[in-house]
Design a protein around this motif. Structure first.
Motif, PDB file in Angstrom:
ATOM      1  N   UNK A 121       2.308  -1.922  -1.672  1.00  0.00           N
ATOM      2  CA  UNK A 121       3.320  -1.470  -0.710  1.00  0.00           C
ATOM      3  C   UNK A 121       4.044  -0.237  -1.253  1.00  0.00           C
ATOM      4  N   UNK A 122       4.609   0.547  -0.363  1.00  0.00           N
ATOM      5  CA  UNK A 122       5.325   1.751  -0.776  1.00  0.00           C
ATOM      6  C   UNK A 122       6.555   1.383  -1.600  1.00  0.00           C
ATOM      7  N   UNK A 123       7.098   2.370  -2.304  1.00  0.00           N
ATOM      8  CA  UNK A 123       8.295   2.180  -3.114  1.00  0.00           C
ATOM      9  C   UNK A 123       9.288   3.313  -2.835  1.00  0.00           C
ATOM     10  N   UNK A 124      10.552   3.059  -3.185  1.00  0.00           N
ATOM     11  CA  UNK A 124      11.609   4.077  -3.105  1.00  0.00           C
ATOM     12  C   UNK A 124      11.714   4.707  -1.718  1.00  0.00           C
ATOM     13  N   UNK A 125      11.754   3.863  -0.699  1.00  0.00           N
ATOM     14  CA  UNK A 125      11.889   4.344   0.680  1.00  0.00           C
ATOM     15  C   UNK A 125      13.333   4.736   0.957  1.00  0.00           C
ATOM     16  N   UNK A 126      13.534   5.891   1.567  1.00  0.00           N
ATOM     17  CA  UNK A 126      14.878   6.330   1.933  1.00  0.00           C
ATOM     18  C   UNK A 126      14.794   7.303   3.098  1.00  0.00           C
ATOM     19  N   UNK A 127      15.878   7.367   3.875  1.00  0.00           N
ATOM     20  CA  UNK A 127      15.964   8.275   5.012  1.00  0.00           C
ATOM     21  C   UNK A 127      17.322   8.964   4.996  1.00  0.00           C
ATOM     22  N   UNK A 137      12.432  10.964   6.253  1.00  0.00           N
ATOM     23  CA  UNK A 137      12.205   9.744   5.488  1.00  0.00           C
ATOM     24  C   UNK A 137      11.143  10.042   4.428  1.00  0.00           C
ATOM     25  N   UNK A 138      11.329   9.498   3.235  1.00  0.00           N
ATOM     26  CA  UNK A 138      10.374   9.712   2.149  1.00  0.00           C
ATOM     27  C   UNK A 138      10.093   8.394   1.442  1.00  0.00           C
ATOM     28  N   UNK A 139       8.952   8.333   0.759  1.00  0.00           N
ATOM     29  CA  UNK A 139       8.600   7.154  -0.027  1.00  0.00           C
ATOM     30  C   UNK A 139       7.549   7.560  -1.062  1.00  0.00           C
ATOM     31  N   UNK A 140       7.272   6.642  -1.953  1.00  0.00           N
ATOM     32  CA  UNK A 140       6.229   6.837  -2.951  1.00  0.00           C
ATOM     33  C   UNK A 140       5.140   5.795  -2.743  1.00  0.00           C
ATOM     34  N   UNK A 141       3.930   6.164  -3.101  1.00  0.00           N
ATOM     35  CA  UNK A 141       2.812   5.225  -2.965  1.00  0.00           C
ATOM     36  C   UNK A 141       2.997   4.050  -3.913  1.00  0.00           C
ATOM     37  N   UNK A 142       2.498   2.893  -3.520  1.00  0.00           N
ATOM     38  CA  UNK A 142       2.554   1.720  -4.386  1.00  0.00           C
ATOM     39  C   UNK A 142       1.878   2.001  -5.718  1.00  0.00           C
ATOM     40  N   UNK A 143       2.461   1.499  -6.781  1.00  0.00           N
ATOM     41  CA  UNK A 143       1.953   1.815  -8.128  1.00  0.00           C
ATOM     42  C   UNK A 143       0.527   1.333  -8.342  1.00  0.00           C
ATOM     43  N   UNK A 144       0.130   0.262  -7.615  1.00  0.00           N
ATOM     44  CA  UNK A 144      -1.229  -0.269  -7.778  1.00  0.00           C
ATOM     45  C   UNK A 144      -2.076  -0.067  -6.530  1.00  0.00           C
ATOM     46  N   UNK A 145      -1.636   0.795  -5.627  1.00  0.00           N
ATOM     47  CA  UNK A 145      -2.380   1.018  -4.387  1.00  0.00           C
ATOM     48  C   UNK A 145      -3.693   1.752  -4.677  1.00  0.00           C
ATOM     49  N   UNK A 146      -4.775   1.363  -4.017  1.00  0.00           N
ATOM     50  CA  UNK A 146      -6.048   2.087  -4.188  1.00  0.00           C
ATOM     51  C   UNK A 146      -5.887   3.561  -3.813  1.00  0.00           C
ATOM     52  N   UNK A 147      -6.741   4.404  -4.367  1.00  0.00           N
ATOM     53  CA  UNK A 147      -6.621   5.845  -4.152  1.00  0.00           C
ATOM     54  C   UNK A 147      -6.798   6.231  -2.689  1.00  0.00           C
ATOM     55  N   UNK A 148      -7.548   5.444  -1.918  1.00  0.00           N
ATOM     56  CA  UNK A 148      -7.782   5.809  -0.524  1.00  0.00           C
ATOM     57  C   UNK A 148      -6.731   5.244   0.425  1.00  0.00           C
ATOM     58  N   UNK A 149      -5.641   4.678  -0.115  1.00  0.00           N
ATOM     59  CA  UNK A 149      -4.604   4.082   0.734  1.00  0.00           C
ATOM     60  C   UNK A 149      -3.907   5.150   1.558  1.00  0.00           C
ATOM     61  N   UNK A 150      -3.786   4.888   2.843  1.00  0.00           N
ATOM     62  CA  UNK A 150      -3.007   5.757   3.730  1.00  0.00           C
ATOM     63  C   UNK A 150      -1.883   4.933   4.349  1.00  0.00           C
ATOM     64  N   UNK A 151      -0.690   5.539   4.464  1.00  0.00           N
ATOM     65  CA  UNK A 151       0.483   4.828   4.957  1.00  0.00           C
ATOM     66  C   UNK A 151       0.897   5.352   6.331  1.00  0.00           C
ATOM     67  N   UNK A 152       1.553   4.458   7.113  1.00  0.00           N
ATOM     68  CA  UNK A 152       1.997   4.794   8.458  1.00  0.00           C
ATOM     69  C   UNK A 152       3.414   4.262   8.667  1.00  0.00           C
TER      70      UNK A 152
END
Length: 352
Positions: A121-127, A137-152
């Motif tokens: 899951x994403x981390x450090x979400x803020x708006x 709004x910004x966020x960071x990719x999950x630390x263990x997310x696969x490289x092909x992960x896309x977020x919506x």
């Protein structure tokens, strides 16, 4: 007895507008006996907890509790049990339910935990809302997310409004969505807006992240408008006036507090010795005015005693006044929507 109900797609307000959320609802019955309470379900849109019972009981007690152990308890005569519609509970941290029959040692406890790969899951979400109607709004990719992960990203003003997906994503160098820009945002203070970010990957299920936000708390207030400095000849002071900053939801003067910073242009280090002045009204008399010196003025605002951000907003453009200033200055307000609004400085010409 241990029952596992796999929710392939959680009904959350408007499920057709969200990507599917994967989660498990796990329930256990009373330890002493098999619970007659079965088939527990949760309708998130209506905040309605339902179940079936092989026995008839006159009273049931239902409790919903989040990870922080904040809870709401209702007593009903039969299924379903309806909790307050505006019960702001973020799902990604887990939710707990209990259905009990008073004085009968019969109960059913259920836990809701999001499915998917841990750490995806994403981390450090803020708006943040700025310039009255723009939101980032910004966020960071999950630390263990696969490289092909896309977020919506999806969001709603309230559960009664339609869900909106981000129309302008901010991407990293690999094309992954790590932010979103919104336009024409209106702050509503009566409800908390709901934000949800889920993801997809060819390698594993991605955990979702959700959050309720009070929109007025994330607004960066624009500078006060129409700032005017009037230094009257042969007077020991200058009268500074202004108007409240633009907002989409509050217009009352009493809702704002202002910080005034006046700096001696010829001796900027002296600014540290003269702390900013805080006032509640829209006028201030600068009594330390010296006709032979030049000054720089800035003003900013924050909310006070109303549903407005309590953080200090943006400073106004620096306004210079003093002996070297002998004409009227106009400082256009930076917001494109309010170019007709001006900051004005009136300085009477000094005797030579």
């Amino acid at each position: 007895m241990f029952n596992t109900l796999v929710l392939i797609c959680v009904t959350w307000w408007s499920v057709m507008l969200f990507h599917p959320l994967h989660a498990d609802l796990q329930c256990t019955g009373s330890e002493a006996q098999e619970s007659p309470i079965t088939n527990v379900k949760m309708n998130w849109k209506e905040m309605e907890l339902s179940w079936e019972s092989s026995k008839n009981f006159s009273t049931y007690t239902c409790t919903i509790m989040d990870k922080k152990r904040d809870s709401v308890t209702k007593e009903v005569n039969s299924s379903p049990c309806r909790f307050p519609v505006e019960q702001y509970i973020a799902l990604h941290k887990g939710v707990f339910f209990t259905i009990e029959v008073p004085n009968a040692n019969i109960s059913k406890s259920c836990t809701f935990f999001p499915g998917g790969m841990n750490g995806s899951a994403i981390e450090n979400f803020s708006c943040v809302i700025y310039n009255v109607s723009l939101m980032n709004c910004t966020w960071q990719a999950g630390r263990d997310a696969p490289e092909d992960t896309q977020y919506f990203l999806y969001w709603q003003y309230s559960r009664y409004d339609d869900a909106m997906e981000c129309e302008l994503y901010v991407k990293d160098e690999n094309g992954r969505n790590l932010g979103c820009k919104f336009q024409n945002v209106t702050i509503q203070t009566a409800v908390d807006a709901y934000f949800l970010v889920n993801g997809s990957s060819n390698q594993s299920l991605i955990q979702f992240y959700d959050k309720y936000i009070k929109m007025y708390e994330i607004e960066i207030l624009t500078p006060p408008l129409n700032v005017t400095v009037d230094c009257i000849r042969d007077s020991s002071g200058c009268i500074i006036t202004w108007q409240q900053p633009l907002t989409s939801h509050r217009k009352k003067r009493k809702c704002f507090e202002y910080e005034i910073r006046i700096q001696n242009k010829d001796n900027p280090k002296k600014e540290n010795k003269d702390p900013p002045v805080t006032v509640r009204n829209n006028t201030y008399k600068f009594e330390n005015y010296n006709k032979k010196k030049k000054y720089i003025l800035k003003i900013r605002a924050r909310g006070r005693s109303c549903l407005i951000s309590s953080d200090w907003g943006e400073w106004s453009e620096p306004i210079e006044f003093g002996i070297a200033v002998s004409r009227t200055y106009f400082h256009p307000f930076h917001n494109q929507e309010t170019n007709s609004m001006r900051q004005m400085v009136k300085i009477p010409r000094q005797k030579m």
